[in-house]
Scaffold this active site. Sequence first.
Site, mmCIF file in Angstrom:
data_model
loop_
_atom_site.group_PDB
_atom_site.id
_atom_site.type_symbol
_atom_site.label_atom_id
_atom_site.label_comp_id
_atom_site.label_asym_id
_atom_site.label_seq_id
_atom_site.Cartn_x
_atom_site.Cartn_y
_atom_site.Cartn_z
ATOM 1 C CB THR A 12 11.002 1.604 -11.345
ATOM 2 O OG1 THR A 12 9.520 1.116 -11.221
ATOM 3 C CG2 THR A 12 12.066 0.946 -10.699
ATOM 4 C CB ILE B 178 1.835 13.654 9.349
ATOM 5 C CG1 ILE B 178 0.264 13.130 9.872
ATOM 6 C CG2 ILE B 178 1.809 14.908 8.575
ATOM 7 C CD1 ILE B 178 -0.415 14.079 10.547
ATOM 8 N N PRO B 179 3.890 11.251 10.551
ATOM 9 C CG PRO B 179 5.945 11.503 11.358
ATOM 10 C CD PRO B 179 4.668 12.444 10.610
ATOM 11 C CG LEU C 239 -2.059 -1.152 1.239
ATOM 12 C CD1 LEU C 239 -2.923 -0.862 2.331
ATOM 13 C CD2 LEU C 239 -2.737 -1.196 -0.030
ATOM 14 C CE LYS C 240 4.896 0.942 -4.604
ATOM 15 N NZ LYS C 240 3.861 -0.008 -5.096
ATOM 16 C CG LEU C 241 0.793 2.532 4.933
ATOM 17 C CD1 LEU C 241 0.946 2.276 6.455
ATOM 18 C CD2 LEU C 241 -0.278 2.667 4.129
ATOM 19 N NE ARG D 36 7.500 -8.346 -17.918
ATOM 20 C CZ ARG D 36 7.003 -7.815 -16.822
ATOM 21 N NH1 ARG D 36 7.184 -8.402 -15.809
ATOM 22 N NH2 ARG D 36 6.010 -6.906 -16.812
ATOM 23 C CD GLN E 41 8.031 -3.832 -14.181
ATOM 24 O OE1 GLN E 41 8.809 -2.682 -14.204
ATOM 25 N NE2 GLN E 41 7.326 -4.173 -13.217
HETATM 26 O O1 C5P Z 1 3.361 -7.603 -13.862
HETATM 27 P P1 C5P Z 1 4.873 -7.329 -13.182
HETATM 28 O O2 C5P Z 1 5.759 -8.206 -12.905
HETATM 29 O O3 C5P Z 1 5.300 -6.018 -13.860
HETATM 30 O O4 C5P Z 1 4.280 -6.484 -11.802
HETATM 31 C C1 C5P Z 1 5.408 -6.098 -11.084
HETATM 32 C C2 C5P Z 1 4.477 -5.770 -9.866
HETATM 33 O O5 C5P Z 1 5.515 -4.845 -8.673
HETATM 34 C C3 C5P Z 1 3.189 -4.727 -10.018
HETATM 35 O O6 C5P Z 1 2.515 -5.137 -8.914
HETATM 36 C C4 C5P Z 1 3.959 -3.303 -9.765
HETATM 37 O O7 C5P Z 1 2.946 -2.364 -9.404
HETATM 38 C C5 C5P Z 1 5.002 -3.570 -8.637
HETATM 39 N N1 C5P Z 1 5.935 -2.746 -8.975
HETATM 40 C C6 C5P Z 1 7.027 -2.551 -9.851
HETATM 41 N N2 C5P Z 1 7.913 -1.436 -9.682
HETATM 42 C C7 C5P Z 1 8.117 -0.815 -8.568
HETATM 43 C C8 C5P Z 1 7.382 -1.168 -7.633
HETATM 44 C C9 C5P Z 1 6.198 -1.912 -7.616
HETATM 45 O O8 C5P Z 1 6.669 -3.099 -10.814
HETATM 46 N N3 C5P Z 1 9.210 -0.162 -8.502
#
Ligand code: C5P
Length: 239
Positions: free
Chosen positions: A128, A70-71, A65-67, A189, A198
Site C-alpha cells: 500500500t 527464487i522458487p 515475512l513476505k518471502l 482504524r 496509513q
Molecule cells: O498499526 P497499524 O494498524 O497500521 O499496523 C498494521 C500492520 O499491518 C503493520 O504491521 C503493517 O506493517 C502491516 N501492513 C500494512 N499494510 C500493508 C501490509 C502490511 O499496514 N499493505
Amino acid sequence: MGLQSGVNMVSLDKVILALDGSRSEVERWLEFPFSFYKVGMEIFYAEGGLVQEIKGRDKRVFLDLKLHDIPNTVYKAAYALGGLGIDMINAHAQGGLEMLKAFSEGATEGALAKGYEKPLVIGVTILTSLSETKLKRLGYLDKPEDLVLRYGHLCKESLLDGVVCSPKEVKAIKEALGQDFLTVTPGIRLAGDSLDDQRRISTPKEAFKAGADYLVIGRSVTKANDPSEVIERLAGELQ
Ligand code: C5P
C-alpha cells in the site's frame, strides 16, 4: 490481566493483533484476550524465539515475512518456517507462479514434517506504500486496483488460501475469486483514531461488513491508553 467481562471472544477471533514494537510490548499484549498475533520481520529478525513463546501461550501466529526470492530458496525458507508451527505465513505475489507454488509446498511440507497442521498461505499483492506514480516508475502500467486483482488471480492459481489487501479491495477480490478466498486486511482504524502513516483506512466494522476474513490491527489497539476500553469497543464493532 484476566479476560475482559462482556468481550465477545468469537468476534475477536477475526482480529490479528500486529505486534510491531519491543519484546516487552509483545509480552504485555499476550495477556489480553486476543487469539491471533502478527509477528513481522522487524521483530522476528531480532527476537525469533517470540514465535514459540506466543505458541506456548496457545495463541495463533501470522508470520508476516513476505518471502520473495527464487522458487528453490523460497521453498527451503518456507519449509523451515512451516516447521515452527505457525498458523499463517505470506509471500510476495510478485515472485510469480512457480515461486508461490514453492512457497505453499514448502510451508505445508515443513509443518507436516514436524507434526503441525498446514498453515494458511497468503499472498501479498501490491504494497500500500506504492502509489500509482511510484508503480509507474517501477514499470507497472496497470492501475493499482487492477494489479491487485491480477496478483489475486495468480495467488489463487498457485493454490494459496488468500491475499493481504486493503479493506476497500475485499469486495472486488471476493467477487472475482470467490467467497472462500481469504482476505486479510491491514489499514484498520477505530473511529476517531489517528491515521499514523496509513492513508486508505476503514473501521473494523466497515472491514468486517465488506467481508474481510481477518483484520490486522496494530496501533489503534496497541497505542490505546485504556486497553480494556479499546478491546470492548473493538469486540462491540465486530458483533
Ligand atoms: O498499526 P497499524 O494498524 O497500521 O499496523 C498494521 C500492520 O499491518 C503493520 O504491521 C503493517 O506493517 C502491516 N501492513 C500494512 N499494510 C500493508 C501490509 C502490511 O499496514 N499493505
